[in-house]
Design an enzyme around this catalytic site. Structure first.
Site, short mmCIF file in Angstrom:
data_model
loop_
_atom_site.label_atom_id
_atom_site.label_comp_id
_atom_site.label_asym_id
_atom_site.label_seq_id
_atom_site.Cartn_x
_atom_site.Cartn_y
_atom_site.Cartn_z
N HIS A 131 13.83 3.51 -4.49
CA HIS A 131 13.62 4.25 -3.34
C HIS A 131 14.94 3.54 -2.01
O HIS A 131 15.61 2.45 -3.30
CB HIS A 131 12.08 3.55 -2.82
N ASP A 180 5.14 3.09 2.97
CA ASP A 180 6.23 2.59 3.11
C ASP A 180 8.03 3.71 3.03
O ASP A 180 8.17 3.55 3.75
CB ASP A 180 6.73 1.14 2.87
N HIS A 181 7.65 4.01 1.99
CA HIS A 181 8.23 5.02 1.49
C HIS A 181 7.39 6.05 0.08
O HIS A 181 6.51 5.49 -0.65
CB HIS A 181 9.21 4.22 0.97
N HIS A 190 8.18 1.46 -10.00
CA HIS A 190 9.68 1.97 -10.44
C HIS A 190 9.74 1.27 -11.31
O HIS A 190 10.79 1.96 -12.65
CB HIS A 190 9.93 0.27 -9.54
N THR A 220 10.70 -1.52 1.70
CA THR A 220 9.10 -2.22 1.62
C THR A 220 9.20 -2.73 2.49
O THR A 220 9.08 -2.47 3.77
CB THR A 220 9.21 -3.03 0.63
N ASP A 248 2.09 0.85 -1.34
CA ASP A 248 3.64 0.43 -1.58
C ASP A 248 3.92 2.15 -1.89
O ASP A 248 3.73 1.99 -3.37
CB ASP A 248 4.35 -1.08 -1.70
ZN ZN Z 1 7.67 -0.16 -0.45
#
Ligand code: ZN
Length: 431
Positions: free
Chosen positions: A358, A253-254, A210, A82, A46
């Site tokens: 994100h 995912d990003h 994060h 996510t 992730d």
């Molecule tokens: Zn994510």
């Protein structure tokens, strides 16, 4: 017999004697093995930004690129959250078409909202008309598994993935020992349970990005941990004898953006705006916001928010830019907003304290993510041009030899990643 010839048939019929030799060998081999198709392991780390390997030593990712395919980067779907972006990987659809438009479940009538973990278990949030690849594969005779993968907990039209592990509500996503246990479980599911497709999810480096920001030393250390884990994964694939017939895809995912703490967007403080004009709001979730004004208040709320902040973009649902493929869904509210890279949207109070975030425009480079693949189907040492994540689903279906559901991607986009296929198709086991 003809089935066997067709199946094996390529270059091995040099003589009748050789044919008999093959037939006698085949008799000693379990039918399932002789007819086995290549397996697929889809791994997501992730929040792995496309360039996270450029300021950290990543020998295992580098080796994988040399032996397989590396995309320069992959463009996720919008919003870059996510659950939505993972569901795009699993369905090949943009958010407005698969309906998982947010990490949070919400009810606009009651105002109730549920966080990410709870939402994983709400079937109706996921099962709203699109089938993830697990279910499609199972309906076509394959066996599938999921470990922690977003969407893996839900039932779809009453069906669920064959084997799954779900993370507990309070969970340390960064525990490397747990990561290795999950990899060992994947090996067991492939070799003992003979699954064809497994989706494996890791919650890092997202959490660290994060908390400390994407440019932090902590994030770099976590990328090293990811790289070690990829080394362990590939070692276990070799030890388990899976290497010749397992296609491994590592993606995400990003990306991740550093949060800007000056000149912040705070809806509560906007001149002439009041929350008493709002029936439902979903704010304080990074750079995205959904709003339902009370009856008769839409034009007023829209006009006061539209030019409230130079980094804030507010739209009526029907005017939201089409390139995002986001707003044309019944779950999208009459007003919606997003902010420029680095700026998060605060609602009534400032409750967002992350250093990294994100959810931003998927054209922003810091939202781009990774795609790597290695295995019998993939070319070796190929650096591929960027592509959209919506195309990955068609590739997965091709690798598994299944017929896809309707989707928004195209197999043609990712075909250049694949080795030339023999006339009788890819994925057949050679002798
Ligand atoms: Zn994510």
């Amino acid at each position: 017999m003809s089935g066997l010839l067709q199946f094996k048939g390529k270059k091995m019929f040099a003589s009748l004697g050789f044919l008999f030799a093959i037939l006698s060998i085949a008799r000693c081999v379990p039918v399932q093995q002789a007819a086995s198709r290549d397996k697929v392991l889809l791994v997501s780390f992730d929040g792995f930004r496309w360039n996270y390997d450029q300021d950290v030593d990543t020998p295992n990712l580098d080796a994988m690129a040399a032996e397989g395919v590396k995309a320069r980067y992959m463009t996720p779907a919008f919003v870059t959250l996510t659950s939505p972006c993972h569901f795009t990987l699993l369905t090949g659809k943009y958010l407005e078409n698969h309906g998982v438009i947010h990490n949070m479940w919400f009810n606009t009538s009651t105002g109730v909202k549920m966080p990410y973990y709870v939402t994983q278990g709400i079937n109706s949030w996921w099962d709203n008309g699109s089938l993830p690849i697990w279910i499609t594969a199972q309906r076509q005779g394959l066996k599938t598994g999921s470990i922690y993968f977003p969407g893996g907990r839900a039932k779809y039209q009453g069906e669920e993935v064959n084997m799954k592990i779900v993370e507990p509500p309070i969970f340390n996503y960064s525990n490397e020992t747990n990561w290795r246990q999950n990899i060992d479980t994947v090996m067991e599911w492939f070799t003992v349970n003979n699954l064809d497709f497994i989706a494996l999810y890791f919650g890092e480096p997202d959490s660290t990005g994060h908390k400390y920001g994407p440019e932090s030393e902590q994030r770099k250390a976590m990328v090293s941990q990811v790289d070690r884990t990829i080394g362990y994964l590939r070692q276990r694939i070799r030890e388990s004898g899976l290497e010749p017939n397992l296609n491994l895809i590592i993606t995400s995912d990003h990306g991740m953006e550093t949060v800007i703490k000056t000149n912040e967007i705070h809806i509560q403080t906007v001149e002439n705006f009041t929350f008493s004009d709002i029936q439902f709001e979903l704010l304080d979730y990074g750079p995205n916001g959904l709003l339902i004004p009370k009856e008769g208040k839409l034009e007023h709320v829209y006009s006061v928010l539209k030019n409230a902040h130079p980094k804030l973009h507010v739209y009526k649902k029907e005017e939201f830019p089409k390139r995002f493929h986001y707003a044309n869904n019944p779950r999208i509210t009459p007003l919606l907003m997003y902010s420029d890279p680095g700026y998060v949207i605060h609602g009534r109070f400032k409750v967002q304290f992350n250093k990294g975030e994100h959810g931003f425009d998927n054209e922003a480079m810091n939202m781009k993510t990774i795609f790597r693949a290695v295995g019998p189907a993939f070319k070796q040492g190929l650096l591929a041009e960027p592509f959209e994540s919506v195309n990955v689903y068609a590739l997965l279906c091709e690798l598994l030899g299944i017929v896809p559901e309707p989707h928004d991607g195209s197999l043609e986009v990712l075909k250049p990643l694949l080795r030339e296929c023999p006339a009788d198709g890819c994925g057949n086991t050679d002798i």
